[in-house]
Design a protein around this motif. Structure first.
Motif, PDB file in Angstrom:
ATOM      1  N   GLY A  85     -17.498  -3.187   0.993  1.00 24.94           N
ATOM      2  CA  GLY A  85     -18.643  -3.854   0.372  1.00 24.94           C
ATOM      3  C   GLY A  85     -18.761  -5.284   0.826  1.00 24.94           C
ATOM      4  O   GLY A  85     -17.761  -5.935   1.149  1.00 24.94           O
ATOM      5  N   VAL A  86     -20.004  -5.779   0.865  1.00 30.26           N
ATOM      6  CA  VAL A  86     -20.265  -7.172   1.233  1.00 30.26           C
ATOM      7  C   VAL A  86     -21.286  -7.737   0.250  1.00 30.26           C
ATOM      8  O   VAL A  86     -22.328  -7.116   0.012  1.00 30.26           O
ATOM      9  N   ALA A  87     -20.986  -8.906  -0.306  1.00 28.66           N
ATOM     10  CA  ALA A  87     -21.942  -9.637  -1.147  1.00 28.66           C
ATOM     11  C   ALA A  87     -22.054 -11.060  -0.613  1.00 28.66           C
ATOM     12  O   ALA A  87     -21.034 -11.700  -0.321  1.00 28.66           O
ATOM     13  N   ILE A  88     -23.286 -11.530  -0.476  1.00 31.03           N
ATOM     14  CA  ILE A  88     -23.561 -12.888  -0.014  1.00 31.03           C
ATOM     15  C   ILE A  88     -24.648 -13.448  -0.930  1.00 31.03           C
ATOM     16  O   ILE A  88     -25.755 -12.920  -0.962  1.00 31.03           O
ATOM     17  N   VAL A  89     -24.314 -14.500  -1.663  1.00 32.21           N
ATOM     18  CA  VAL A  89     -25.266 -15.092  -2.595  1.00 32.21           C
ATOM     19  C   VAL A  89     -25.277 -16.600  -2.411  1.00 32.21           C
ATOM     20  O   VAL A  89     -24.219 -17.239  -2.378  1.00 32.21           O
ATOM     21  N   GLN A  90     -26.464 -17.176  -2.307  1.00 33.44           N
ATOM     22  CA  GLN A  90     -26.647 -18.623  -2.205  1.00 33.44           C
ATOM     23  C   GLN A  90     -27.572 -19.069  -3.328  1.00 33.44           C
ATOM     24  O   GLN A  90     -28.651 -18.522  -3.496  1.00 33.44           O
ATOM     25  N   ARG A  91     -27.121 -20.043  -4.083  1.00 34.25           N
ATOM     26  CA  ARG A  91     -27.983 -20.603  -5.127  1.00 34.25           C
ATOM     27  C   ARG A  91     -28.862 -21.694  -4.544  1.00 34.25           C
ATOM     28  O   ARG A  91     -28.473 -22.386  -3.602  1.00 34.25           O
ATOM     29  N   ILE A  92     -30.035 -21.858  -5.127  1.00 39.19           N
ATOM     30  CA  ILE A  92     -30.927 -22.957  -4.787  1.00 39.19           C
ATOM     31  C   ILE A  92     -31.305 -23.663  -6.083  1.00 39.19           C
ATOM     32  O   ILE A  92     -31.052 -23.156  -7.173  1.00 39.19           O
ATOM     33  N   GLY A  93     -31.919 -24.834  -5.934  1.00 42.45           N
ATOM     34  CA  GLY A  93     -32.293 -25.622  -7.096  1.00 42.45           C
ATOM     35  C   GLY A  93     -31.341 -26.790  -7.262  1.00 42.45           C
ATOM     36  O   GLY A  93     -30.577 -27.138  -6.361  1.00 42.45           O
ATOM     37  N   LYS A  94     -31.388 -27.401  -8.445  1.00 41.47           N
ATOM     38  CA  LYS A  94     -30.563 -28.569  -8.755  1.00 41.47           C
ATOM     39  C   LYS A  94     -29.250 -28.081  -9.349  1.00 41.47           C
ATOM     40  O   LYS A  94     -29.236 -27.413 -10.378  1.00 41.47           O
ATOM     41  N   LEU A  95     -28.133 -28.429  -8.694  1.00 40.15           N
ATOM     42  CA  LEU A  95     -26.811 -27.961  -9.108  1.00 40.15           C
ATOM     43  C   LEU A  95     -25.869 -29.150  -9.282  1.00 40.15           C
ATOM     44  O   LEU A  95     -25.811 -30.033  -8.428  1.00 40.15           O
ATOM     45  N   TYR A  96     -25.122 -29.133 -10.370  1.00 43.26           N
ATOM     46  CA  TYR A  96     -24.267 -30.244 -10.753  1.00 43.26           C
ATOM     47  C   TYR A  96     -22.801 -29.977 -10.375  1.00 43.26           C
ATOM     48  O   TYR A  96     -22.416 -28.835 -10.136  1.00 43.26           O
ATOM     49  N   PRO A  97     -21.969 -31.036 -10.337  1.00 44.05           N
ATOM     50  CA  PRO A  97     -20.553 -30.855  -9.994  1.00 44.05           C
ATOM     51  C   PRO A  97     -19.889 -29.752 -10.813  1.00 44.05           C
ATOM     52  O   PRO A  97     -20.211 -29.540 -11.977  1.00 44.05           O
ATOM     53  N   LYS A  98     -18.965 -29.070 -10.154  1.00 47.51           N
ATOM     54  CA  LYS A  98     -18.192 -27.944 -10.671  1.00 47.51           C
ATOM     55  C   LYS A  98     -18.989 -26.644 -10.718  1.00 47.51           C
ATOM     56  O   LYS A  98     -18.498 -25.646 -11.232  1.00 47.51           O
ATOM     57  N   THR A  99     -20.192 -26.643 -10.173  1.00 43.38           N
ATOM     58  CA  THR A  99     -21.034 -25.450 -10.184  1.00 43.38           C
ATOM     59  C   THR A  99     -20.863 -24.672  -8.886  1.00 43.38           C
ATOM     60  O   THR A  99     -20.970 -25.249  -7.804  1.00 43.38           O
ATOM     61  N   PRO A 100     -20.636 -23.348  -8.957  1.00 44.55           N
ATOM     62  CA  PRO A 100     -20.619 -22.537  -7.742  1.00 44.55           C
ATOM     63  C   PRO A 100     -22.007 -22.528  -7.080  1.00 44.55           C
ATOM     64  O   PRO A 100     -23.017 -22.367  -7.765  1.00 44.55           O
ATOM     65  N   THR A 101     -22.017 -22.728  -5.778  1.00 44.49           N
ATOM     66  CA  THR A 101     -23.274 -22.771  -5.036  1.00 44.49           C
ATOM     67  C   THR A 101     -23.463 -21.570  -4.122  1.00 44.49           C
ATOM     68  O   THR A 101     -24.583 -21.192  -3.825  1.00 44.49           O
ATOM     69  N   VAL A 102     -22.367 -21.009  -3.662  1.00 44.81           N
ATOM     70  CA  VAL A 102     -22.436 -19.901  -2.715  1.00 44.81           C
ATOM     71  C   VAL A 102     -21.247 -18.987  -2.964  1.00 44.81           C
ATOM     72  O   VAL A 102     -20.191 -19.436  -3.411  1.00 44.81           O
ATOM     73  N   LEU A 103     -21.455 -17.706  -2.712  1.00 43.98           N
ATOM     74  CA  LEU A 103     -20.370 -16.748  -2.870  1.00 43.98           C
ATOM     75  C   LEU A 103     -20.447 -15.728  -1.741  1.00 43.98           C
ATOM     76  O   LEU A 103     -21.519 -15.209  -1.444  1.00 43.98           O
ATOM     77  N   ILE A 104     -19.300 -15.491  -1.131  1.00 44.85           N
ATOM     78  CA  ILE A 104     -19.147 -14.423  -0.142  1.00 44.85           C
ATOM     79  C   ILE A 104     -18.014 -13.553  -0.653  1.00 44.85           C
ATOM     80  O   ILE A 104     -16.926 -14.054  -0.947  1.00 44.85           O
TER      81      ILE A 104
END
Length: 155
Positions: A85-104
């Motif tokens: 399995g493969v998952a690739i997720v990228q968040r967009i928008g305003k993100l604050y410290p300690k927040t996950p932004t991308v996941l593989i």
């Protein structure tokens, strides 16, 4: 199982990344290992002169970004055929410290099958070819952060 039948998930989202949901989407009954990389917003950045980051703003051209994420997943499967399995997720928008932004995340039957290398390749390729832009905002102003990779023709 043929690669076309293996679970692949990719998206650009403004929503919080739900690791349990993503793992459920890419886990088979034969899965015994998952290698996961998550990028986070730093509150202090040491790139260049050390400085504080209040938040990051991510933008993307979603149709092209998701097409490029599919390309990254296809490349992972070509290089590591044992990946289930493969998952690739990228968040967009305003993100604050300690927040996950991308996941593989990559899953496989065993941990010693290259699944760690596959996940590492995934984040490196995402940074190279997926059109996502990042603006860093801090007490001293704002700056678009650019990578140093120049895509080759056809990438």
């Amino acid at each position: 199982m043929q690669p076309s039948n293996l679970p692949t998930f990719y998206s650009i989202t403004e929503s919080e990344i739900d690791l349990n949901d993503l793992l459920a989407k890419i886990t088979l009954t034969s899965t015994g290992a998952a290698a996961i990389f998550t990028g986070m917003v730093r509150g202090v950045t040491t790139r260049g002169d050390a400085h504080e980051t209040e938040y990051l703003e991510y933008e993307s051209y979603i149709p092209m970004a998701e097409a490029k994420m599919k390309q990254v997943a296809d490349e992972i499967r070509e290089k590591w055929p044992v990946v289930e399995g493969v998952a690739i997720v990228q968040r967009i928008g305003k993100l604050y410290p300690k927040t996950p932004t991308v996941l593989i995340a990559c899953t496989a039957a065993h941990r010693d099958t290259g699944v760690f290398d596959a996940a590492r390749y995934g984040i490196d390729r995402l940074k190279e070819i997926v059109p996502v832009w990042k603006k860093e905002v801090g007490p001293s102003g704002e700056e678009w952060v650019e990578g140093d990779y120049i895509p080759k023709p056809g990438e």
